[in-house]
Design a protein around this motif. Structure first.
Motif, PDB file in Angstrom:
ATOM      1  N   ASP A   1       0.835  -1.211   0.000  1.00  0.00           N
ATOM      2  CA  ASP A   1       0.000   0.000   0.000  1.00  0.00           C
ATOM      3  C   ASP A   1       0.864   1.253   0.000  1.00  0.00           C
ATOM      4  N   ALA A   2       1.932   1.245   0.794  1.00  0.00           N
ATOM      5  CA  ALA A   2       2.824   2.408   0.862  1.00  0.00           C
ATOM      6  C   ALA A   2       3.525   2.632  -0.473  1.00  0.00           C
ATOM      7  N   ARG A   3       3.964   1.570  -1.107  1.00  0.00           N
ATOM      8  CA  ARG A   3       4.643   1.710  -2.400  1.00  0.00           C
ATOM      9  C   ARG A   3       3.691   2.190  -3.484  1.00  0.00           C
ATOM     10  N   LEU A   4       2.464   1.680  -3.469  1.00  0.00           N
ATOM     11  CA  LEU A   4       1.479   2.131  -4.449  1.00  0.00           C
ATOM     12  C   LEU A   4       1.157   3.610  -4.239  1.00  0.00           C
ATOM     13  N   ALA A   5       1.017   4.031  -2.985  1.00  0.00           N
ATOM     14  CA  ALA A   5       0.745   5.440  -2.694  1.00  0.00           C
ATOM     15  C   ALA A   5       1.907   6.310  -3.160  1.00  0.00           C
ATOM     16  N   SER A   6       3.126   5.849  -2.957  1.00  0.00           N
ATOM     17  CA  SER A   6       4.311   6.600  -3.400  1.00  0.00           C
ATOM     18  C   SER A   6       4.321   6.741  -4.917  1.00  0.00           C
ATOM     19  N   TYR A   7       3.974   5.685  -5.612  1.00  0.00           N
ATOM     20  CA  TYR A   7       3.912   5.725  -7.080  1.00  0.00           C
ATOM     21  C   TYR A   7       2.822   6.691  -7.546  1.00  0.00           C
ATOM     22  N   ARG A   8       1.645   6.555  -6.956  1.00  0.00           N
ATOM     23  CA  ARG A   8       0.516   7.395  -7.380  1.00  0.00           C
ATOM     24  C   ARG A   8       0.761   8.869  -7.103  1.00  0.00           C
ATOM     25  N   SER A   9       1.506   9.173  -6.049  1.00  0.00           N
ATOM     26  CA  SER A   9       1.777  10.575  -5.709  1.00  0.00           C
ATOM     27  C   SER A   9       2.923  11.150  -6.520  1.00  0.00           C
ATOM     28  N   GLY A  10       3.621  10.317  -7.277  1.00  0.00           N
ATOM     29  CA  GLY A  10       4.737  10.782  -8.085  1.00  0.00           C
ATOM     30  C   GLY A  10       6.067  10.785  -7.352  1.00  0.00           C
ATOM     31  N   LYS A  11       6.082  10.330  -6.092  1.00  0.00           N
ATOM     32  CA  LYS A  11       7.326  10.295  -5.323  1.00  0.00           C
ATOM     33  C   LYS A  11       8.278   9.221  -5.837  1.00  0.00           C
ATOM     34  N   SER A  12       7.733   8.164  -6.383  1.00  0.00           N
ATOM     35  CA  SER A  12       8.582   7.130  -6.981  1.00  0.00           C
ATOM     36  C   SER A  12       8.183   6.965  -8.441  1.00  0.00           C
ATOM     37  N   LYS A  13       9.147   6.629  -9.255  1.00  0.00           N
ATOM     38  CA  LYS A  13       8.920   6.500 -10.694  1.00  0.00           C
ATOM     39  C   LYS A  13       9.210   5.058 -11.123  1.00  0.00           C
ATOM     40  N   PRO A  14       8.422   4.546 -12.042  1.00  0.00           N
ATOM     41  CA  PRO A  14       8.700   3.195 -12.550  1.00  0.00           C
ATOM     42  C   PRO A  14       9.957   3.210 -13.411  1.00  0.00           C
ATOM     43  N   ILE A  15      10.594   2.054 -13.513  1.00  0.00           N
ATOM     44  CA  ILE A  15      11.745   1.906 -14.405  1.00  0.00           C
ATOM     45  C   ILE A  15      11.444   0.782 -15.376  1.00  0.00           C
ATOM     46  N   SER A  16      12.143   0.779 -16.491  1.00  0.00           N
ATOM     47  CA  SER A  16      11.941  -0.263 -17.495  1.00  0.00           C
ATOM     48  C   SER A  16      12.606  -1.562 -17.032  1.00  0.00           C
ATOM     49  N   HIS A  17      12.228  -2.633 -17.673  1.00  0.00           N
ATOM     50  CA  HIS A  17      12.838  -3.930 -17.388  1.00  0.00           C
ATOM     51  C   HIS A  17      14.336  -3.868 -17.648  1.00  0.00           C
ATOM     52  N   ASP A  18      14.727  -3.220 -18.739  1.00  0.00           N
ATOM     53  CA  ASP A  18      16.159  -3.096 -19.058  1.00  0.00           C
ATOM     54  C   ASP A  18      16.913  -2.366 -17.947  1.00  0.00           C
ATOM     55  N   GLU A  19      16.337  -1.281 -17.435  1.00  0.00           N
ATOM     56  CA  GLU A  19      16.978  -0.527 -16.361  1.00  0.00           C
ATOM     57  C   GLU A  19      17.103  -1.395 -15.103  1.00  0.00           C
ATOM     58  N   LEU A  20      16.062  -2.134 -14.794  1.00  0.00           N
ATOM     59  CA  LEU A  20      16.110  -3.027 -13.640  1.00  0.00           C
ATOM     60  C   LEU A  20      17.243  -4.032 -13.786  1.00  0.00           C
ATOM     61  N   MET A  21      17.320  -4.662 -14.953  1.00  0.00           N
ATOM     62  CA  MET A  21      18.362  -5.659 -15.182  1.00  0.00           C
ATOM     63  C   MET A  21      19.753  -5.038 -15.099  1.00  0.00           C
ATOM     64  N   ASN A  22      19.924  -3.833 -15.622  1.00  0.00           N
ATOM     65  CA  ASN A  22      21.215  -3.145 -15.537  1.00  0.00           C
ATOM     66  C   ASN A  22      21.593  -2.884 -14.083  1.00  0.00           C
ATOM     67  N   ARG A  23      20.634  -2.451 -13.293  1.00  0.00           N
ATOM     68  CA  ARG A  23      20.913  -2.184 -11.883  1.00  0.00           C
ATOM     69  C   ARG A  23      21.285  -3.464 -11.146  1.00  0.00           C
ATOM     70  N   LEU A  24      20.585  -4.545 -11.434  1.00  0.00           N
ATOM     71  CA  LEU A  24      20.886  -5.819 -10.784  1.00  0.00           C
ATOM     72  C   LEU A  24      22.252  -6.350 -11.172  1.00  0.00           C
ATOM     73  N   ARG A  25      22.606  -6.195 -12.425  1.00  0.00           N
ATOM     74  CA  ARG A  25      23.910  -6.691 -12.894  1.00  0.00           C
ATOM     75  C   ARG A  25      25.060  -5.896 -12.295  1.00  0.00           C
ATOM     76  N   SER A  26      24.826  -4.633 -11.990  1.00  0.00           N
ATOM     77  CA  SER A  26      25.918  -3.789 -11.495  1.00  0.00           C
ATOM     78  C   SER A  26      26.198  -4.014 -10.011  1.00  0.00           C
ATOM     79  N   LYS A  27      25.390  -4.789  -9.345  1.00  0.00           N
ATOM     80  CA  LYS A  27      25.585  -5.040  -7.904  1.00  0.00           C
ATOM     81  C   LYS A  27      26.491  -6.231  -7.679  1.00  0.00           C
TER      82      LYS A  27
END
Length: 71
Positions: free
Chosen positions: A45-71
């Motif tokens: 619920d908190a994450r959905l509220a953050s998304y709906r309010s614009g506080k958090s932004k979605p990322i693409s699948h490619d961006e997610l994979m890049n972030r995971l690979r860099s860790k």
């Protein structure tokens, strides 16, 4: 289940093993009846509220994979 059957399944390529695992899970999972712990629901619920309010932004699948690979 026979050990031979499990052994032969484990020799399949990863992709096929994942597809079989998904099929098995879906054959027993009833999402409507699966309990969701209250703490998980609060986080969702908190994450959905953050998304709906614009506080958090979605990322693409490619961006997610890049972030995971860099860790």
């Amino acid at each position: 289940m026979a050990t031979q059957t499990v052994s032969s399944l484990l020799r399949l390529p990863k992709r096929q093993r994942l597809e079989i695992a998904e099929s098995l899970w879906l054959s027993v999972a009833d999402e409507d009846k699966m309990p969701v712990p209250e703490q998980h629901r609060k986080i969702l619920d908190a994450r959905l509220a953050s998304y709906r309010s614009g506080k958090s932004k979605p990322i693409s699948h490619d961006e997610l994979m890049n972030r995971l690979r860099s860790k």
